[in-house]
Design a protein around this motif. Sequence first.
Motif, mmCIF file in Angstrom:
data_model
loop_
_atom_site.group_PDB
_atom_site.id
_atom_site.type_symbol
_atom_site.label_atom_id
_atom_site.label_comp_id
_atom_site.label_asym_id
_atom_site.label_seq_id
_atom_site.Cartn_x
_atom_site.Cartn_y
_atom_site.Cartn_z
ATOM 1 N N UNK A 146 41.449 45.036 38.416
ATOM 2 C CA UNK A 146 41.706 46.106 37.439
ATOM 3 C C UNK A 146 40.548 47.100 37.398
ATOM 4 N N UNK A 147 39.317 46.590 37.477
ATOM 5 C CA UNK A 147 38.150 47.477 37.483
ATOM 6 C C UNK A 147 38.144 48.366 38.725
ATOM 7 N N UNK A 148 38.420 47.782 39.873
ATOM 8 C CA UNK A 148 38.429 48.561 41.113
ATOM 9 C C UNK A 148 39.573 49.578 41.111
ATOM 10 N N UNK A 149 40.709 49.219 40.527
ATOM 11 C CA UNK A 149 41.834 50.142 40.457
ATOM 12 C C UNK A 149 41.491 51.359 39.597
ATOM 13 N N UNK A 150 40.811 51.129 38.475
ATOM 14 C CA UNK A 150 40.393 52.235 37.609
ATOM 15 C C UNK A 150 39.454 53.183 38.337
ATOM 16 N N UNK A 151 38.658 52.621 39.238
ATOM 17 C CA UNK A 151 37.712 53.440 40.006
ATOM 18 C C UNK A 151 38.340 53.984 41.291
ATOM 19 N N UNK A 152 39.647 53.763 41.457
ATOM 20 C CA UNK A 152 40.407 54.257 42.611
ATOM 21 C C UNK A 152 39.906 53.688 43.937
ATOM 22 N N UNK A 153 39.380 52.485 43.872
ATOM 23 C CA UNK A 153 38.956 51.793 45.099
ATOM 24 C C UNK A 153 40.062 50.799 45.472
ATOM 25 N N UNK A 154 41.138 51.340 46.010
ATOM 26 C CA UNK A 154 42.344 50.531 46.204
ATOM 27 C C UNK A 154 42.181 49.493 47.309
ATOM 28 N N UNK A 156 39.525 47.838 47.756
ATOM 29 C CA UNK A 156 38.796 46.745 47.096
ATOM 30 C C UNK A 156 39.741 45.890 46.247
ATOM 31 N N UNK A 157 40.809 46.518 45.729
ATOM 32 C CA UNK A 157 41.814 45.744 44.985
ATOM 33 C C UNK A 157 42.405 44.672 45.892
ATOM 34 N N UNK A 158 42.774 45.076 47.104
ATOM 35 C CA UNK A 158 43.324 44.123 48.072
ATOM 36 C C UNK A 158 42.274 43.104 48.495
ATOM 37 N N UNK A 159 41.033 43.556 48.630
ATOM 38 C CA UNK A 159 39.950 42.646 49.025
ATOM 39 C C UNK A 159 39.765 41.553 47.979
ATOM 40 N N UNK A 160 39.840 41.928 46.690
ATOM 41 C CA UNK A 160 39.690 40.927 45.624
ATOM 42 C C UNK A 160 40.838 39.916 45.666
ATOM 43 N N UNK A 161 42.046 40.409 45.945
ATOM 44 C CA UNK A 161 43.170 39.481 46.060
ATOM 45 C C UNK A 161 42.950 38.499 47.204
ATOM 46 N N UNK A 185 51.132 50.087 42.753
ATOM 47 C CA UNK A 185 52.258 50.959 42.415
ATOM 48 C C UNK A 185 51.843 51.981 41.370
ATOM 49 N N UNK A 186 51.106 51.545 40.352
ATOM 50 C CA UNK A 186 50.632 52.460 39.309
ATOM 51 C C UNK A 186 49.760 53.562 39.905
ATOM 52 N N UNK A 187 49.007 53.213 40.936
ATOM 53 C CA UNK A 187 48.120 54.191 41.577
ATOM 54 C C UNK A 187 48.838 55.018 42.638
ATOM 55 N N UNK A 188 50.156 54.802 42.760
ATOM 56 C CA UNK A 188 50.986 55.532 43.726
ATOM 57 C C UNK A 188 50.564 55.273 45.169
#
Length: 541
Positions: A146-154, A156-161, A185-188
Amino acid sequence: MKLNINGLFSMSSARGFHHQYPSFCASFSTTSASSPRSSLLQLSKATSRELNEPPKFSVETQRKTKFITHECAINLIKREKDPQHALQIFNRVGEQKGFNHNHATYSIMLHKLAQAKKFKAVDALLHQMTYETCKFHESIFLILMKHFSKSRLHDKVLEMFNKIQPVTREKPSLKAISTCLNLLVESKKVDLALDFLLCTNRHLKLKPNTCIFNILVKHHCKSGDVESAAEVVKEMKKSQISYPNLITYSTLLAGLCESGRLKEAMDLFEEMVSKDQILPDVLTYNILIDGFCRGGKVNGARRIMDFMKTNGCEPNLFNYTALMNGFCREGRLEDAKQIFDELKSIDLRPDTVGYTALINGYCRAGKLDEAMKLLKEMKEANCRADLVTFNVVLGGLCREERFEEALEMLVKLPNQGVYLNSASYRIVLNFLCQKGELEKAIALLSLMLGRGFWPHHATSNDLLVRLCKAGIVDDAIMALFRLLETGFMPEPDTWAFSLETVCRERKLLPAFQLLDELVQIESGESFSHYVLFETSPHLTK
């Protein structure tokens, strides 16, 4: 050596920690530099002997040290506002003999660092987690996603998963999968989301549940592809483990209303209630009410609210505000006021949005006195008017040419703790220029620039030309010089007209000062030569 952030802090910087636990902090003066938690950045270089070597404490310092528990460490880290100091606390607590960080302490520390966008330190701490023997849970990675998504580091979102299974030694849950998918999806980031879903399905043998299907429905609705969203819902109905729920229907209803397909929305609503026996909540009703209002069907929205009451679902403030907005859009102010009075009669307190909607309706209809009464009522009801409210009122006053009141508001509001933005001043300045109120416009321009707000580029050019045409040359010169100080660059025609007017009035000193400004423009001598000799013959005579 300690893990630091950007190399900015030393061991003595965590003053709050020193203050509360002086004996604890003093004990680290004798601690070995090769402790396993003494440096996250050099962890990969440490030898296996160093990694297993226990911290060295003298007997004397052990007696003086107050042992910090996990619970106490968590509270200390939570209270520390500076992430650098919080990390110092984390490191020092970890150097206690017999202490090992656990899921809870790592979780709060990572949250603190991610919140401050210290992502390099986050990566270093995650690396250290791989050397720990305690049990970690995937919730740490959900927070980081969630933190990485807010910072638009998408990425990194996958990396955390992808770190969930190696660190927790368990497969990601459906909650983790749906969280990651929803954030993308929220980040398009549609391509990333679809690749993620296919990859997850291939490697984890995913059996999508209702939550995951709902995310896909939302994706299609956000993309304006309502047909595909409806197809997903049909597939859900075929499945035994992912049947549509209220969220599914509400999402699809919102998509239909957004596309203006109101009849289909009502058919779907009927299907949800009658066939699937799913009762709508206030949010679902609000989707329909707002959708019908935006579609110009405010009477239909009113009937939906009546149906809502009949079926035992009491409307909330958002439902009333949506309906009131609909009436205001159609200019039906009496109906809007009736809704406003109704919500007050059932002990619902109107908020800033509700008041502003009705004030805007009155302003658009030219009923300024009613609007001002509502503004006064807001203050008496301790409902704070916001920037949008005041900008609506300023626009209304200017449309009725009540410029004195508008200017008085601009002067007084900042002294009353109301924050105005450049749009507040521009609204009034634009109207003053359009109505030829040039003296008031010059006074407002001076106020704006004094408070650090710049007028719009087109308005500045328009004002200068109008001042020159009106023969107010001194004010035009003053305004031009002050605007130039802000970095404003007049249009060539504005330059030419201003210079010609100044020269015609035989004000040669200002003319040469303007030319000094001109020669500093990137277009250079050719431009100034054109302005001077082609458009200002009065200067060459």
